[in-house]
Write an enzyme that holds these catalytic residues in place. Structure first.
Site, PDB file in Angstrom:
ATOM      1  CG  ASP A 162      22.580 -63.684  70.739  1.00 20.90           C
ATOM      2  OD1 ASP A 162      21.697 -62.915  70.303  1.00 20.90           O
ATOM      3  OD2 ASP A 162      23.353 -63.396  71.674  1.00 20.90           O
ATOM      4  CE  LYS A 182      26.673 -61.081  70.730  1.00 26.33           C
ATOM      5  NZ  LYS A 182      26.954 -60.450  71.943  1.00 26.33           N
TER       6      LYS A 182
HETATM    7  P1  ATP Z   1      25.842 -63.634  74.989  1.00 27.65           P
HETATM    8  O1  ATP Z   1      26.746 -62.664  74.310  1.00 27.65           O
HETATM    9  O2  ATP Z   1      24.900 -64.352  74.036  1.00 27.65           O
HETATM   10  O3  ATP Z   1      25.171 -63.078  76.201  1.00 27.65           O
HETATM   11  P2  ATP Z   1      27.846 -64.849  76.585  1.00 27.65           P
HETATM   12  O4  ATP Z   1      29.167 -64.585  75.953  1.00 27.65           O
HETATM   13  O5  ATP Z   1      27.442 -63.927  77.697  1.00 27.65           O
HETATM   14  O6  ATP Z   1      26.747 -64.855  75.480  1.00 27.65           O
HETATM   15  P3  ATP Z   1      28.282 -67.698  76.712  1.00 27.65           P
HETATM   16  O7  ATP Z   1      29.760 -67.780  76.834  1.00 27.65           O
HETATM   17  O8  ATP Z   1      27.707 -67.997  75.396  1.00 27.65           O
HETATM   18  O9  ATP Z   1      27.788 -66.277  77.221  1.00 27.65           O
HETATM   19  O10 ATP Z   1      27.636 -68.696  77.802  1.00 27.65           O
HETATM   20  C1  ATP Z   1      26.833 -68.308  78.865  1.00 27.65           C
HETATM   21  C2  ATP Z   1      26.450 -69.514  79.720  1.00 27.65           C
HETATM   22  O11 ATP Z   1      26.053 -70.629  78.939  1.00 27.65           O
HETATM   23  C3  ATP Z   1      27.592 -69.977  80.582  1.00 27.65           C
HETATM   24  O12 ATP Z   1      27.277 -69.684  81.908  1.00 27.65           O
HETATM   25  C4  ATP Z   1      27.717 -71.495  80.374  1.00 27.65           C
HETATM   26  O13 ATP Z   1      27.636 -72.231  81.550  1.00 27.65           O
HETATM   27  C5  ATP Z   1      26.574 -71.872  79.452  1.00 27.65           C
HETATM   28  N1  ATP Z   1      27.053 -72.691  78.315  1.00 27.65           N
HETATM   29  C6  ATP Z   1      26.469 -73.776  77.815  1.00 27.65           C
HETATM   30  N2  ATP Z   1      27.132 -74.260  76.769  1.00 27.65           N
HETATM   31  C7  ATP Z   1      28.187 -73.461  76.559  1.00 27.65           C
HETATM   32  C8  ATP Z   1      29.233 -73.447  75.608  1.00 27.65           C
HETATM   33  N3  ATP Z   1      29.343 -74.358  74.649  1.00 27.65           N
HETATM   34  N4  ATP Z   1      30.136 -72.451  75.695  1.00 27.65           N
HETATM   35  C9  ATP Z   1      30.012 -71.491  76.650  1.00 27.65           C
HETATM   36  N5  ATP Z   1      29.042 -71.465  77.566  1.00 27.65           N
HETATM   37  C10 ATP Z   1      28.128 -72.437  77.543  1.00 27.65           C
END
Ligand code: ATP
Length: 288
Positions: free
Chosen positions: A134, A8
């Site tokens: 989210d 997203k």
């Molecule tokens: P948001 O936009 O909700 O802030 P994001 O893109 O910043 O999300 P994600 O990639 O969803 O962040 O993941 C953030 C943290 O969650 C990472 O540091 C990771 O270690 C942990 N994590 C746990 N499970 C997962 C997964 N399946 N995929 C990605 N990260 C994961």
């Protein structure tokens, strides 16, 4: 069973205030884009959950959001069979693209189908909320207004056709750190989220792109100049708007067509400090 878990972006992101319990009250316009992780869920005879992923730095235990989602449903429904999750990550991690939340959403949907639990979309969204703010949105997908801590959702009509370019610098940021650095209760200039939702309802792309704004950039842009540079570059290639998604550092541009998005992509790829650059399109929500 193989499910797609889309990324997203936030067309608009406002933080209204920091609550006394430490959570931030937000008002965001969410948009699913066609960039996917794939989540394969398979029943195993032996009990328990196992997880494999192509990203060796990610946990494979209950600290992985995909694992957590499976455990939540399987415990609630006393599923005695086991589950294997094969997670193929393509969405950059800690990038502001909600990849982890989307993986969790896909697992909830997959486990519900695989074991015939009979939960409705709304019931799955209620469970998703326990995993992350989210996750309910990731179950819904498409264009939506998210309020509260992100879990109060109002579906919106699809936005008019456009192309989207995502550019993720090679570093990652911690969502928690960015929110902590934001002085939410002192913000004076807020994004016009109400104006944006009105423009979306009117199918007015010009009205949408004029209101693209992410309040978290007030924290990240001074820290990471590359964010502003990417935005200027995208605008110079004809993007209608370019802002950071979520807590960053991914920057996206909304382009009139694929040609201009691809021309910008070609200019960005291979630059020092540049991670992934990906041209995509907005996507509608899930059909349940
Ligand atoms: P948001 O936009 O909700 O802030 P994001 O893109 O910043 O999300 P994600 O990639 O969803 O962040 O993941 C953030 C943290 O969650 C990472 O540091 C990771 O270690 C942990 N994590 C746990 N499970 C997962 C997964 N399946 N995929 C990605 N990260 C994961």
């Amino acid at each position: 069973m193989i499910l797609r878990a889309p990324a997203k972006i936030n067309l608009g992101l406002d933080v209204l205030r920091k609550r006394e319990d430490g959570y931030h009250e937000v008002k965001m316009v969410m948009q699913t884009v066609a960039m996917f992780d794939t989540v394969e869920v398979t029943e195993r005879k032996e009990g328990g959950i196992t997880l494999e992923t192509n990203r060796s730095f990610l946990p494979t235990n209950e600290n992985n959001l995909a694992y957590k989602a499976a455990a939540l449903l399987m415990n609630e429904f006393n599923v005695t069979a086991g589950l294997h999750i094969r997670l193929q990550k393509f969405i950059p991690v800690a990038a502001g693209l909600a990849g982890g939340s989307s993986d969790a959403a896909a697992v909830l949907i997959g486990v519900n189908r695989l074991f015939g639990l009979g939960l409705t979309q709304k019931e799955l969204m209620e469970r998703g909320r326990k995993i992350g703010a989210d996750v309910p949105y990731c179950i819904l997908g498409g264009t939506a207004l998210a309020e509260g801590i992100g879990e109060i959702l109002t579906p919106l009509p699809a936005i008019p056709d456009c192309s989207i370019l995502l550019a993720k610098p090679s570093f990652s940021v911690s969502t928690r750190e960015i929110y902590q650095a934001l002085r939410a209760n002192e913000l004076t200039d807020h994004p016009d989220i109400d104006g944006m939702t009105a423009a979306i309802r009117a199918g007015d792309l010009d009205g949408i792109v004029r209101r693209c704004d992410n309040v978290l950039e007030r924290v990240t842009a001074p820290r990471f100049p590359v964010i502003g540079e990417l935005e200027r570059e995208m605008l110079s290639f004809g993007a209608f708007a370019s802002i950071m998604s979520g807590s960053g550092p991914t920057v996206f541009g909304i382009f009139p067509d694929q040609e201009s998005a691809l021309a910008c992509k070609a200019a960005l790829i291979g630059r020092p400090g540049m991670g992934r650059v990906f041209a995509t399109v907005p996507m509608e929500g899930r059909r349940f």
